[in-house]
Design a protein around this motif. Structure first.
Motif, PDB file in Angstrom:
ATOM      1  N   PHE A  46       0.620  -1.129   0.010  1.00 39.97           N
ATOM      2  CA  PHE A  46      -0.218  -0.293   0.199  1.00 39.97           C
ATOM      3  C   PHE A  46       0.858   1.190  -0.102  1.00 39.97           C
ATOM      4  CE2 PHE A  46      -2.159  -3.356   2.663  1.00 39.97           C
ATOM      5  CZ  PHE A  46      -3.836  -3.321   0.608  1.00 39.97           C
ATOM      6  N   PRO A  47       0.612   2.161  -0.135  1.00 41.60           N
ATOM      7  CA  PRO A  47       1.688   3.203  -0.617  1.00 41.60           C
ATOM      8  C   PRO A  47       1.533   4.527   1.224  1.00 41.60           C
ATOM      9  CG  PRO A  47      -0.820   3.911  -2.144  1.00 41.60           C
ATOM     10  CD  PRO A  47      -0.828   2.669  -1.012  1.00 41.60           C
ATOM     11  N   PHE A  48       2.273   4.407   0.918  1.00 43.85           N
ATOM     12  CA  PHE A  48       2.901   5.582   2.720  1.00 43.85           C
ATOM     13  C   PHE A  48       3.410   7.041   2.288  1.00 43.85           C
ATOM     14  CE2 PHE A  48       7.611   5.679   2.360  1.00 43.85           C
ATOM     15  CZ  PHE A  48       8.229   5.578   1.375  1.00 43.85           C
ATOM     16  N   CYS A  72      -7.301   8.043  -8.147  1.00 44.87           N
ATOM     17  CA  CYS A  72      -7.468   6.805  -7.694  1.00 44.87           C
ATOM     18  C   CYS A  72      -9.032   5.874  -7.955  1.00 44.87           C
ATOM     19  CB  CYS A  72      -7.341   7.143  -6.443  1.00 44.87           C
ATOM     20  SG  CYS A  72      -7.469   5.895  -5.108  1.00 44.87           S
ATOM     21  N   PRO A  73      -8.580   5.098  -9.306  1.00 47.63           N
ATOM     22  CA  PRO A  73      -9.207   3.808  -9.441  1.00 47.63           C
ATOM     23  C   PRO A  73     -10.827   4.189  -8.856  1.00 47.63           C
ATOM     24  CG  PRO A  73      -7.326   3.230 -10.373  1.00 47.63           C
ATOM     25  CD  PRO A  73      -7.109   4.226  -9.106  1.00 47.63           C
ATOM     26  N   PRO A  74     -10.511   3.009  -7.269  1.00 46.40           N
ATOM     27  CA  PRO A  74     -11.259   3.091  -6.661  1.00 46.40           C
ATOM     28  C   PRO A  74     -12.422   4.153  -5.387  1.00 46.40           C
ATOM     29  CG  PRO A  74      -9.386   1.656  -5.446  1.00 46.40           C
ATOM     30  CD  PRO A  74      -9.275   2.565  -6.664  1.00 46.40           C
ATOM     31  N   LYS A  75     -11.441   5.357  -6.115  1.00 41.38           N
ATOM     32  CA  LYS A  75     -11.223   6.591  -4.408  1.00 41.38           C
ATOM     33  C   LYS A  75     -11.625   6.285  -2.701  1.00 41.38           C
ATOM     34  CE  LYS A  75     -12.233   9.179  -7.927  1.00 41.38           C
ATOM     35  NZ  LYS A  75     -11.333   9.447  -9.092  1.00 41.38           N
ATOM     36  N   CYS A  76      -9.533   5.445  -2.810  1.00 38.31           N
ATOM     37  CA  CYS A  76      -9.724   5.373  -1.101  1.00 38.31           C
ATOM     38  C   CYS A  76      -9.098   6.365  -0.531  1.00 38.31           C
ATOM     39  CB  CYS A  76      -9.253   4.018  -0.992  1.00 38.31           C
ATOM     40  SG  CYS A  76      -7.904   3.653  -1.924  1.00 38.31           S
ATOM     41  N   ILE A  77      -8.501   7.430  -1.128  1.00 34.60           N
ATOM     42  CA  ILE A  77      -7.840   8.312  -1.071  1.00 34.60           C
ATOM     43  C   ILE A  77      -8.453   9.958  -0.235  1.00 34.60           C
ATOM     44  CG2 ILE A  77      -5.941   9.773  -1.350  1.00 34.60           C
ATOM     45  CD1 ILE A  77      -4.771   8.396  -3.213  1.00 34.60           C
ATOM     46  N   TYR A  78      -8.619   9.988   0.753  1.00 32.63           N
ATOM     47  CA  TYR A  78      -9.286  11.370   1.839  1.00 32.63           C
ATOM     48  C   TYR A  78      -8.735  12.587   2.246  1.00 32.63           C
ATOM     49  CZ  TYR A  78     -12.634   7.392   1.517  1.00 32.63           C
ATOM     50  OH  TYR A  78     -12.980   6.156   1.353  1.00 32.63           O
ATOM     51  N   ASP A 101      -6.210  10.483   4.493  1.00 32.40           N
ATOM     52  CA  ASP A 101      -6.092   9.050   5.013  1.00 32.40           C
ATOM     53  C   ASP A 101      -5.961   8.347   3.948  1.00 32.40           C
ATOM     54  OD1 ASP A 101      -6.927  10.076   7.303  1.00 32.40           O
ATOM     55  OD2 ASP A 101      -9.120  10.185   7.031  1.00 32.40           O
ATOM     56  N   ILE A 102      -5.845   6.910   3.764  1.00 36.74           N
ATOM     57  CA  ILE A 102      -6.179   5.791   2.657  1.00 36.74           C
ATOM     58  C   ILE A 102      -6.777   4.995   3.241  1.00 36.74           C
ATOM     59  CG2 ILE A 102      -5.014   4.574   1.309  1.00 36.74           C
ATOM     60  CD1 ILE A 102      -2.858   6.359   0.766  1.00 36.74           C
ATOM     61  N   ASP A 103      -8.063   4.504   2.773  1.00 42.90           N
ATOM     62  CA  ASP A 103      -8.914   2.983   3.283  1.00 42.90           C
ATOM     63  C   ASP A 103      -7.756   1.350   2.379  1.00 42.90           C
ATOM     64  OD1 ASP A 103     -10.976   0.892   4.225  1.00 42.90           O
ATOM     65  OD2 ASP A 103     -11.869   2.274   3.601  1.00 42.90           O
ATOM     66  N   CYS A 107      -7.789   0.447  -1.132  1.00 38.66           N
ATOM     67  CA  CYS A 107      -6.751  -0.077  -2.586  1.00 38.66           C
ATOM     68  C   CYS A 107      -7.119  -1.647  -2.979  1.00 38.66           C
ATOM     69  CB  CYS A 107      -5.727   0.429  -1.204  1.00 38.66           C
ATOM     70  SG  CYS A 107      -3.856   0.927  -1.947  1.00 38.66           S
ATOM     71  N   MET A 108      -6.299  -0.968  -4.203  1.00 40.80           N
ATOM     72  CA  MET A 108      -5.656  -2.560  -5.141  1.00 40.80           C
ATOM     73  C   MET A 108      -4.518  -2.326  -5.413  1.00 40.80           C
ATOM     74  SD  MET A 108      -8.549  -1.161  -8.235  1.00 40.80           S
ATOM     75  CE  MET A 108      -7.372   0.049  -9.121  1.00 40.80           C
ATOM     76  N   SER A 109      -3.362  -1.311  -4.772  1.00 38.74           N
ATOM     77  CA  SER A 109      -1.842  -0.979  -4.340  1.00 38.74           C
ATOM     78  C   SER A 109      -1.657  -1.234  -6.225  1.00 38.74           C
ATOM     79  CB  SER A 109      -1.300  -3.095  -4.396  1.00 38.74           C
ATOM     80  OG  SER A 109      -1.662  -3.351  -2.904  1.00 38.74           O
ATOM     81  N   CYS A 110      -2.666  -0.355  -6.526  1.00 39.75           N
ATOM     82  CA  CYS A 110      -2.596  -0.205  -8.082  1.00 39.75           C
ATOM     83  C   CYS A 110      -1.006   0.773  -8.371  1.00 39.75           C
ATOM     84  CB  CYS A 110      -3.731   0.265  -9.032  1.00 39.75           C
ATOM     85  SG  CYS A 110      -4.236   2.079  -8.603  1.00 39.75           S
ATOM     86  N   GLN A 111      -0.482   1.464  -7.839  1.00 36.81           N
ATOM     87  CA  GLN A 111       0.505   2.239  -7.788  1.00 36.81           C
ATOM     88  C   GLN A 111      -0.455   3.440  -8.750  1.00 36.81           C
ATOM     89  OE1 GLN A 111       4.930   1.034  -7.801  1.00 36.81           O
ATOM     90  NE2 GLN A 111       4.422   1.659  -9.814  1.00 36.81           N
ATOM     91  N   ILE A 112      -0.742   4.134  -8.805  1.00 43.84           N
ATOM     92  CA  ILE A 112      -1.858   5.083  -9.636  1.00 43.84           C
ATOM     93  C   ILE A 112      -1.275   6.879  -9.202  1.00 43.84           C
ATOM     94  CG2 ILE A 112      -3.616   6.706 -10.988  1.00 43.84           C
ATOM     95  CD1 ILE A 112      -4.522   3.385 -12.085  1.00 43.84           C
ATOM     96  N   CYS A 113      -1.681   6.208  -7.460  1.00 42.52           N
ATOM     97  CA  CYS A 113      -1.304   7.640  -7.486  1.00 42.52           C
ATOM     98  C   CYS A 113      -0.108   8.213  -7.197  1.00 42.52           C
ATOM     99  CB  CYS A 113      -1.375   6.851  -5.749  1.00 42.52           C
ATOM    100  SG  CYS A 113      -0.872   5.555  -4.581  1.00 42.52           S
ATOM    101  N   VAL A 114       0.821   7.135  -7.209  1.00 37.57           N
ATOM    102  CA  VAL A 114       2.370   7.280  -7.180  1.00 37.57           C
ATOM    103  C   VAL A 114       3.219   7.970  -8.325  1.00 37.57           C
ATOM    104  CG1 VAL A 114       5.161   6.319  -7.389  1.00 37.57           C
ATOM    105  CG2 VAL A 114       2.961   5.233  -5.120  1.00 37.57           C
ATOM    106  N   LYS A 123       4.632   7.149  -2.158  1.00 37.08           N
ATOM    107  CA  LYS A 123       5.397   5.856  -2.197  1.00 37.08           C
ATOM    108  C   LYS A 123       4.632   4.261  -2.121  1.00 37.08           C
ATOM    109  CE  LYS A 123       8.065   8.704  -4.763  1.00 37.08           C
ATOM    110  NZ  LYS A 123       8.296   8.193  -6.499  1.00 37.08           N
ATOM    111  N   MET A 124       4.897   3.588  -2.707  1.00 44.20           N
ATOM    112  CA  MET A 124       4.393   2.496  -2.430  1.00 44.20           C
ATOM    113  C   MET A 124       5.305   1.187  -1.356  1.00 44.20           C
ATOM    114  SD  MET A 124       1.783   1.863  -4.187  1.00 44.20           S
ATOM    115  CE  MET A 124       1.444   0.093  -4.275  1.00 44.20           C
ATOM    116  N   ASP A 125       4.559   1.199  -0.340  1.00 46.42           N
ATOM    117  CA  ASP A 125       5.510   0.602   1.091  1.00 46.42           C
ATOM    118  C   ASP A 125       5.045  -0.716   0.785  1.00 46.42           C
ATOM    119  OD1 ASP A 125       6.668   0.444   3.529  1.00 46.42           O
ATOM    120  OD2 ASP A 125       4.760   1.125   4.087  1.00 46.42           O
TER     121      ASP A 125
HETATM  122  S1  SF4 Z   1      -2.705   1.525  -5.072  1.00 47.86           S
HETATM  123 FE1  SF4 Z   1      -3.967   2.691  -6.292  1.00 47.86          FE
HETATM  124  S2  SF4 Z   1      -6.276   2.138  -5.649  1.00 47.86           S
HETATM  125 FE2  SF4 Z   1      -4.319   2.224  -4.096  1.00 47.86          FE
HETATM  126  S3  SF4 Z   1      -4.088   4.292  -3.301  1.00 47.86           S
HETATM  127 FE3  SF4 Z   1      -3.135   4.171  -5.078  1.00 47.86          FE
HETATM  128  S4  SF4 Z   1      -4.411   4.704  -7.096  1.00 47.86           S
HETATM  129 FE4  SF4 Z   1      -5.997   4.579  -4.854  1.00 47.86          FE
END
Ligand code: SF4
Ligand code: SF4
Length: 207
Positions: A46-48, A72-78, A101-103, A107-114, A123-125
């Protein structure tokens, strides 16, 4: 031959199964949690949020631009943007996230936020031991839980973190060179303006 691939796969499995009694290299599992396989550099969970220096609040790179939240595709960042500003890594005043916040249950670990972050702030933890009995609050990670130092980033993704540091240092050097050139130009202009009246005075001082 039909099924040749399946036979090859079965032979490989049989070789590993029998070999695992004699050679540790053939073992594909370990006695977790007593034993752990070192994580590879490109693993991601997950991201950090990355911070520089000692103080996580002062050093957060995130400027609350909210691009990651939108992408974020599933909209889990606030995110909530701060009212005030603090200096970023080049000293420019920037907003910061008063809430981030990140739920991780979504989160599906897609890394698009990064990928979309322009500030190298997220970044991805590689941390995966996040199990909790609290399905809701326990999996909603706030900015304090998400904040991890640049040193930590170097420990888990050394190659990538070194590239990011080099990129940020280059950008910082460019900004500093531009500011220096602007200050020199301003000083030269001020000196020229101060020299003008003296040059314009008639010789001999004459009234
Ligand atoms: S890794 Fe993907 S799903 Fe998870 S917070 Fe980032 S964009 Fe959203
Ligand atoms: S993590 Fe990056 S993209 Fe997301 S709000 Fe912060 S600066 Fe913007």
């Amino acid at each position: 031959m039909l099924g040749e691939g399946i036979l090859k796969g079965l032979a490989e499995t049989a070789k590993n199964f029998a070999g695992s009694y004699f050679s540790k290299e053939r073992l594909t599992t370990v006695q977790y949690p007593e034993e752990r396989i070192p994580q590879i550099e490109n693993s991601r969970v997950f991201p950090f949020l990355v911070y520089d220096g000692e103080d996580w609040q002062a050093g957060l790179r995130c400027v609350a631009c909210q691009i990651c939240e939108k992408e974020c595709p599933p909209k889990c960042i606030y995110i909530e943007k701060s009212e005030d500003k603090k200096p970023d890594y080049v000293g420019k005043p920037q907003h910061y996230p008063s809430r981030f916040d990140i739920d991780v249950s979504v989160c599906m670990s897609c890394q698009i936020c990064v990928e979309v972050c322009p500030f190298e702030a997220i970044k991805m933890d590689t941390e995966f031991e996040l199990a909790t009995t609290d399905r809701f609050g326990g999996l909603l990670h706030d900015r304090k839980q998400l904040a991890k130092s640049n040193e930590y980033y170097h420990r888990i993704h050394p190659t990538e973190a070194a590239e990011v540091d080099a990129r940020l240092a280059e950008e910082k050097a460019k900004v500093e060179a531009k500011a220096k050139a602007a200050a020199e130009a301003a000083a030269a202009k001020a000196a020229a303006a101060a020299a003008k009246p003296a040059a314009a005075k008639p010789a001999g001082g004459g009234e």
